[in-house]
Design a protein around this motif. Structure first.
Motif, short mmCIF file in Angstrom:
data_model
loop_
_atom_site.label_atom_id
_atom_site.label_comp_id
_atom_site.label_asym_id
_atom_site.label_seq_id
_atom_site.Cartn_x
_atom_site.Cartn_y
_atom_site.Cartn_z
N LEU A 141 -27.24 1.55 -42.02
CA LEU A 141 -27.89 2.75 -41.62
C LEU A 141 -28.65 2.70 -40.32
O LEU A 141 -29.45 3.57 -40.00
N THR A 142 -28.29 1.70 -39.50
CA THR A 142 -28.92 1.31 -38.34
C THR A 142 -28.64 2.70 -37.42
O THR A 142 -29.85 3.22 -36.80
N GLY A 143 -27.55 3.22 -37.48
CA GLY A 143 -27.44 4.35 -36.59
C GLY A 143 -27.88 5.78 -37.07
O GLY A 143 -28.26 6.47 -36.19
N VAL A 144 -28.64 5.89 -38.18
CA VAL A 144 -29.33 6.92 -38.64
C VAL A 144 -30.76 6.57 -38.83
O VAL A 144 -31.38 7.41 -39.51
N ALA A 145 -31.19 5.63 -38.42
CA ALA A 145 -32.76 5.07 -38.64
C ALA A 145 -33.56 5.98 -38.52
O ALA A 145 -34.75 5.87 -38.89
N TYR A 146 -33.54 7.07 -37.58
CA TYR A 146 -34.45 7.98 -37.21
C TYR A 146 -34.02 9.29 -37.69
O TYR A 146 -34.90 10.25 -37.19
N LYS A 147 -33.15 9.50 -38.57
CA LYS A 147 -32.72 10.71 -38.84
C LYS A 147 -33.27 10.95 -40.16
O LYS A 147 -33.59 10.24 -40.97
N LYS A 148 -33.46 12.29 -40.38
CA LYS A 148 -34.12 12.55 -41.74
C LYS A 148 -33.40 12.54 -42.91
O LYS A 148 -31.95 12.80 -42.97
N ILE A 149 -33.91 11.67 -43.90
CA ILE A 149 -33.34 11.55 -45.17
C ILE A 149 -32.84 12.92 -45.73
O ILE A 149 -31.68 12.69 -46.59
N GLY A 150 -33.54 13.86 -45.71
CA GLY A 150 -32.93 15.07 -46.40
C GLY A 150 -31.56 15.51 -46.17
O GLY A 150 -30.93 16.38 -46.77
N GLY A 151 -31.10 15.16 -44.94
CA GLY A 151 -29.63 15.42 -44.48
C GLY A 151 -28.74 14.45 -45.10
O GLY A 151 -27.52 14.34 -44.68
N PHE A 152 -29.16 13.54 -45.64
CA PHE A 152 -28.23 12.42 -46.07
C PHE A 152 -27.38 12.82 -47.46
O PHE A 152 -27.91 13.73 -48.28
N SER A 153 -26.19 11.86 -47.29
CA SER A 153 -25.38 12.19 -48.62
C SER A 153 -26.04 11.41 -49.67
O SER A 153 -26.96 10.53 -49.65
N GLY A 154 -25.74 11.58 -51.02
CA GLY A 154 -26.08 10.88 -52.06
C GLY A 154 -26.08 9.37 -51.76
O GLY A 154 -26.85 8.56 -52.23
N GLY A 155 -24.83 8.86 -51.33
CA GLY A 155 -24.62 7.60 -51.07
C GLY A 155 -25.56 7.01 -50.12
O GLY A 155 -25.95 5.74 -50.25
N MET A 156 -25.69 7.50 -49.10
CA MET A 156 -26.71 7.28 -47.85
C MET A 156 -28.13 6.99 -48.54
O MET A 156 -28.89 6.08 -48.18
N LYS A 157 -28.57 7.79 -49.46
CA LYS A 157 -29.77 7.88 -50.03
C LYS A 157 -29.80 6.48 -51.00
O LYS A 157 -30.82 5.97 -50.92
N GLN A 158 -28.55 6.29 -51.61
CA GLN A 158 -28.69 4.93 -52.39
C GLN A 158 -28.94 3.88 -51.51
O GLN A 158 -29.44 2.92 -51.75
N ARG A 159 -28.22 3.78 -50.42
CA ARG A 159 -28.59 2.60 -49.51
C ARG A 159 -30.13 2.74 -49.05
O ARG A 159 -30.40 1.23 -48.92
N VAL A 160 -30.57 3.50 -48.89
CA VAL A 160 -32.11 3.47 -48.54
C VAL A 160 -32.75 3.04 -49.71
O VAL A 160 -33.61 2.02 -49.36
N LEU A 161 -32.52 3.26 -50.86
CA LEU A 161 -33.21 2.73 -51.90
C LEU A 161 -32.98 1.39 -52.16
O LEU A 161 -34.17 0.57 -52.54
N LEU A 162 -31.84 0.80 -51.94
CA LEU A 162 -31.43 -0.51 -51.90
C LEU A 162 -32.35 -1.18 -50.85
O LEU A 162 -32.75 -2.39 -51.16
N ALA A 163 -32.36 -0.65 -49.74
CA ALA A 163 -33.20 -1.44 -48.68
C ALA A 163 -34.54 -1.80 -49.24
O ALA A 163 -35.19 -2.70 -48.97
#
Length: 295
Positions: free
Chosen positions: A131-153
């Motif tokens: 997620l380095t490339g989207v580190a400063y982008k709003k989570i609201g625009g993320f897919s479900g999988g990307m949100k899962q990765r934020v939760l894992l982090a």
């Protein structure tokens, strides 16, 4: 380092969600398999102290380093990293800001054992979950999988001794699932990792031990090899016509269904199998184990 469950039970009204669970977790990866309602979430919520145990001795005990987790107080929350199955986000958060916020909530300060600052830990975790490339982008625009990765982090923040993952690969594409599984495997050398899932392939290659939960009870446990060895004589294949498939499904647990040149090949799992079926001994896997206990 040990996490001990001793006669752990939980009742909601007249429903007993967990029944006298006793088990000792040591460093390694523990796959916790079960269908919905099996008791996986209840067990996790008790370990994380998000749900109160039944009062008195009826609820059992949870010990870490020989002491009840309730006596550890807030320190125990710093020992655990928990990836929730579902969690709402402030959609205006960006991943980097969210992880900084969670680090503050968890009281993570200074440097970790590797000499990393909180900022360096966050940067490394964002790279791990891609997620380095989207580190400063709003989570609201993320897919479900990307949100899962934020939760894992966020679960990995602070390098916790105990890592609890509830369906951590849900919503990830095959490449991401493999990357996350490999990273979890690397962590297992010095952590207790509880990996709750109903997706057998997520734990088949990385779990040191597997616990099968059904109706609040542990119905089977062991290493993957031990569980597979118990399945000898319980897995077979049979070739039939398409018209015969329905009748066989009524009588037997059906695993894979494949179209072959000479008909439909069915994989059957159970204690009683048709005489004409050919026993499978070499290619039994955890999918067969799961089907045997839960279908």
């Amino acid at each position: 380092m040990e996490l001990q469950l001793e006669h752990l039970s939980k009742t909601y009204g007249t429903v007993q969600a967990l029944k006298d669970i006793s088990y000792t977790f040591k460093p390694g990866i523990y796959g916790i398999l079960g269908a919905n309602g099996a008791g996986k979430s209840t067990m996790i919520n008790l370990i994380t102290d998000n749900v109160a145990r039944d009062k008195g001795s009826a609820g059992g005990s949870i010990l870490y380093a020989g002491q009840d987790i309730l006596k550890h107080g807030s320190r125990f929350r710093g020992i655990i990293g928990y990836m929730y199955k579902q969690q709402g986000f402030n959609e205006d958060f960006a991943p980097k800001a969210f992880l900084r916020y969670m680090a503050e909530i968890k009281g993570i300060k200074g440097k970790n054992e590797k000499g990393q600052t909180v900022k360096e830990q966050i940067d490394e975790l964002l790279e791990v979950v891609n997620l380095t490339g989207v580190a400063y982008k709003k989570i609201g625009g993320f897919s479900g999988g990307m949100k899962q990765r934020v939760l894992l982090a966020q679960a990995l923040l602070g390098d916790p001794d105990i890592l609890i993952l509830d369906e951590p690969t849900a919503g990830l594409d095959p490449k991401e699932r493999i990357a996350i599984r490999n990273y979890i495997a690397e962590l297992s050398r010095n952590k207790i990792i509880l990996f709750a899932t109903h997706v057998v392939s997520d734990i088949e290659c990385i779990a040191d031990y597997v616990l099968l939960l059904k109706k609040g009870e542990i119905i089977a446990m062991g290493t993957p090899v031990e569980l597979i060895e118990k399945m000898h004589g319980k897995v077979a294949e049979i070739t039939c016509t398409l018209d015969e498939v329905g009748k066989l499904q009524e009588k037997y647990h059906i695993g894979n269904i494949r179209q072959r040149k000479n008909g439909i090949a069915l994989r059957l799992v159970g204690d009683e199998l048709p005489d004409e079926a050919v026993m499978v001994d070499e290619n039994i896997d955890l999918e067969d184990v799961y089907l045997y206990y839960f279908e």
